[in-house]
Design a protein around this motif. Structure first.
Motif, mmCIF file in Angstrom:
data_model
loop_
_atom_site.group_PDB
_atom_site.id
_atom_site.type_symbol
_atom_site.label_atom_id
_atom_site.label_comp_id
_atom_site.label_asym_id
_atom_site.label_seq_id
_atom_site.Cartn_x
_atom_site.Cartn_y
_atom_site.Cartn_z
ATOM 1 N N GLY A 1 0.789 -1.231 0.000
ATOM 2 C CA GLY A 1 0.000 0.000 0.000
ATOM 3 C C GLY A 1 0.814 1.270 0.000
ATOM 4 N N MET B 1 -4.960 1.532 9.760
ATOM 5 C CA MET B 1 -4.786 0.325 8.955
ATOM 6 C C MET B 1 -4.127 -0.774 9.770
ATOM 7 N N THR C 1 -5.659 -4.442 10.426
ATOM 8 C CA THR C 1 -5.121 -5.515 9.581
ATOM 9 C C THR C 1 -3.942 -6.273 10.181
ATOM 10 N N THR D 1 -3.363 -4.559 2.517
ATOM 11 C CA THR D 1 -2.744 -3.268 2.195
ATOM 12 C C THR D 1 -3.006 -2.878 0.749
ATOM 13 N N LEU E 1 -6.407 -1.462 0.568
ATOM 14 C CA LEU E 1 -6.446 -0.087 1.062
ATOM 15 C C LEU E 1 -6.143 0.903 -0.059
#
Length: 337
Positions: free
Chosen positions: A59, A106, A110, A122, A125
């Motif tokens: 991400g 996040m 996660t 990720t 996201l």
């Protein structure tokens, strides 16, 4: 070496780099150098979570875009309401704060996932944030947004030189932060998570807390790297920030340089970033990912621990040392009755 000494040495090296770029007298050096330094920050930030903790993050583009679009949102707010224009360091701090908060969120949602599941989360996201930006008209949506930057800055000169200097200082901050973490109790805690998380939890290591710290710091540095980007490119659209280049390069550069040390991302970013800039000028920017892929495959086969691991292995098994040890062992065996 103490951290203040290391930071001072980095500042001296940064000053020499900036002076050398000015001495060359070509503005393209600043444009290309900005991209390389940007990747130094991104790869170092990725390595805090992906290298030190062992959690692969796809991400990067999401956190980079958060910093970039934070600057765009502030720019729109300032120009439409005739507010005081914020200086670049303030924009960088805001971008880092926004990305750090999202990184913390996040991580909280996660980090109970592991392995491929965390990597997919990720990546999801990044997709979600890109969808939100595309449908957010205030920052340009899918059409993109123009940023009118100043032509020059007092004392420094052209604005690209100012952006280059800003990114150079960000690289110094990122490298100093990574080295400080690596040689601290926090870094040792990260290493226990990377080596065996279940054993670390059983030993009383607060793994969730450490991982939240890692995602927050990593996300904040990525957001700080993205904040000046709209002023560098002049026209920002979702594809320019959520592109595959950022995710691939931020992973490939530490892997090629070595993920166990702060030096690895620096070496990988300078090597790959410079090769990509050369390929862009001589061939086409379309071959950038091809260059990354070929070099990454070669290093995975020939040097799985990266350049830093290769150097350490050679240093520990130098031919002179091997010969010397054999000679000592032979002499010692000859003296035994």
């Amino acid at each position: 070496m103490r951290t203040p000494t290391f930071f001072l040495i980095c500042l001296i090296v940064a000053a020499l780099v900036f002076g050398a770029a000015i001495a060359i007298g070509n503005d393209y050096v600043f444009f290309a150098g900005y991209v390389v330094l940007q990747y130094v920050v991104l790869s170092t930030a990725w390595n805090i979570l992906g290298g030190y903790c062992g959690y692969v993050n796809f991400g990067t583009a999401a956190f980079f875009a958060l910093g970039a679009y934070s600057s765009v949102a502030i720019y729109k707010l300032v120009t439409e309401n005739d507010f005081f224009r914020m200086p670049m360091p303030v924009l960088i701090l805001i971008g880092g704060a926004v990305a750090g908060i999202v990184g913390f969120g996040m991580g909280y949602l996660t980090l109970r996932l592991r392995g491929a599941f965390f990597a997919i989360a990720t990546l999801a996201l990044a997709v979600v944030l890109q969808t939100l930006v595309v449908n957010w008209d205030f920052v340009g949506g899918s059409r993109g947004a123009y940023i009118l930057r100043p032509e020059s800055v007092p004392i420094i000169g052209a604005y690209i030189k100012y952006l280059f200097l800003i990114m150079l200082l960000l690289a110094v901050i990122a490298l100093t932060t990574a080295r400080l973490i690596e040689h601290s109790r926090l870094g040792y805690g990260f290493a226990t998570i990377r080596d065996d998380e279940l054993a670390a939890e059983a030993s009383g290591v607060p793994t969730l807390k450490l991982k939240l710290i890692a995602t927050t710091i990593s996300g904040a540095l990525m957001g700080m790297a993205g904040a000046p980007f709209p002023y560098y490119i002049g026209y920002l659209q979702p594809d320019s920030t959520f592109g595959l280049d950022y995710a691939v390069n931020s992973i490939a550069m530490p892997l090629i340089g070595g993920t166990t040390s702060w030096v690895g991302p620096l070496i990988g970013a300078i090597l790959l970033g410079s090769l990509q800039q050369i390929a862009t000028v001589t061939i086409s920017s379309a071959v950038n990912l091809l260059v990354v892929g070929v070099i990454l495959v070669a290093f995975v086969i020939l040097a799985p621990n990266g350049i830093v691991g290769l150097v350490r292995h050679y240093w520990q098994h130098k031919p002179d040392d091997i010969v010397g040890r054999r000679k000592v062992e032979t002499d010692a065996q000859g003296t035994v009755p």
